[in-house]
Design a protein around this motif. Sequence first.
Motif, short mmCIF file in Angstrom:
data_model
loop_
_atom_site.label_atom_id
_atom_site.label_comp_id
_atom_site.label_asym_id
_atom_site.label_seq_id
_atom_site.Cartn_x
_atom_site.Cartn_y
_atom_site.Cartn_z
N SER A 25 4.69 -10.00 -5.79
CA SER A 25 5.93 -9.03 -6.15
C SER A 25 5.28 -7.68 -6.83
N ALA A 26 6.03 -6.72 -6.41
CA ALA A 26 5.58 -5.37 -7.10
C ALA A 26 5.81 -5.51 -8.49
N LEU A 27 6.67 -6.44 -9.18
CA LEU A 27 7.14 -6.27 -10.57
C LEU A 27 6.12 -7.02 -11.23
N ALA A 28 5.22 -7.67 -10.80
CA ALA A 28 4.15 -8.43 -11.51
C ALA A 28 3.28 -7.35 -11.94
N SER A 29 3.33 -6.04 -11.48
CA SER A 29 2.50 -4.95 -11.95
C SER A 29 3.40 -3.86 -12.74
N VAL A 30 4.76 -4.28 -13.28
CA VAL A 30 5.19 -3.39 -14.27
C VAL A 30 5.23 -4.14 -15.31
N THR A 57 1.42 -0.29 -10.14
CA THR A 57 1.29 -0.38 -8.57
C THR A 57 1.01 1.12 -8.17
N ASP A 58 1.15 1.06 -6.57
CA ASP A 58 0.97 2.49 -5.96
C ASP A 58 1.90 2.97 -5.57
N LYS A 59 3.10 2.32 -5.96
CA LYS A 59 4.43 3.13 -5.94
C LYS A 59 5.29 3.38 -6.86
N ALA A 60 6.07 4.58 -6.96
CA ALA A 60 7.01 4.66 -8.10
C ALA A 60 8.16 3.77 -7.93
N VAL A 61 8.51 3.31 -9.23
CA VAL A 61 9.74 2.50 -9.17
C VAL A 61 10.84 3.12 -9.96
#
Length: 160
Positions: A25-30, A57-61
């Motif tokens: 999950s990308a959010l594990a990194s926010v 992460t490597d992408k903007a959210v």
Amino acid sequence: MEFKTLKPIFKQLFNCLILSCASFSALASVVLTEGHVRAMPDTVPNTAAYFTLENHTDKAVRLIAVSSNVAKDAQLHTIIEDQGMVKMRHVEGFDIPSHGALTLTPSGDHVMLLGLKAPLVLEQQVELQLEFDDGEKMVITLPVNKQADIAAEQEHHHHH
């Protein structure tokens, strides 16, 4: 010479590792680094939440919505200056750049909690549900504090 033949193998292993990490999950990194909800007098029906989210992460959210069980409504707000007047403006979202941070402050972007269901008490833990543009959701918990306490706490780093 032997090291040269190992190098591509290591590189492939490394790339596999990176790919397997990215599939989580990308959010594990926010990550929430700090924050609080502002303590207000019991007669005031609204308050604000300030916090810092770091995006590893490597992408903007983009943070697009907030809700909380302590208020009827929660909105993303920014402060703009219009002809010398400082005004709060409801916004659609806040971008968190890749490997960057979003910091919500009293003098800038913040979350308004509107129509508190009950007065908040100092040290109460307030849960906020954050929603991002990729459909991810995240729950953060912030303590209720007075403004002045925050500055003192940052200076002294004392723990209760």
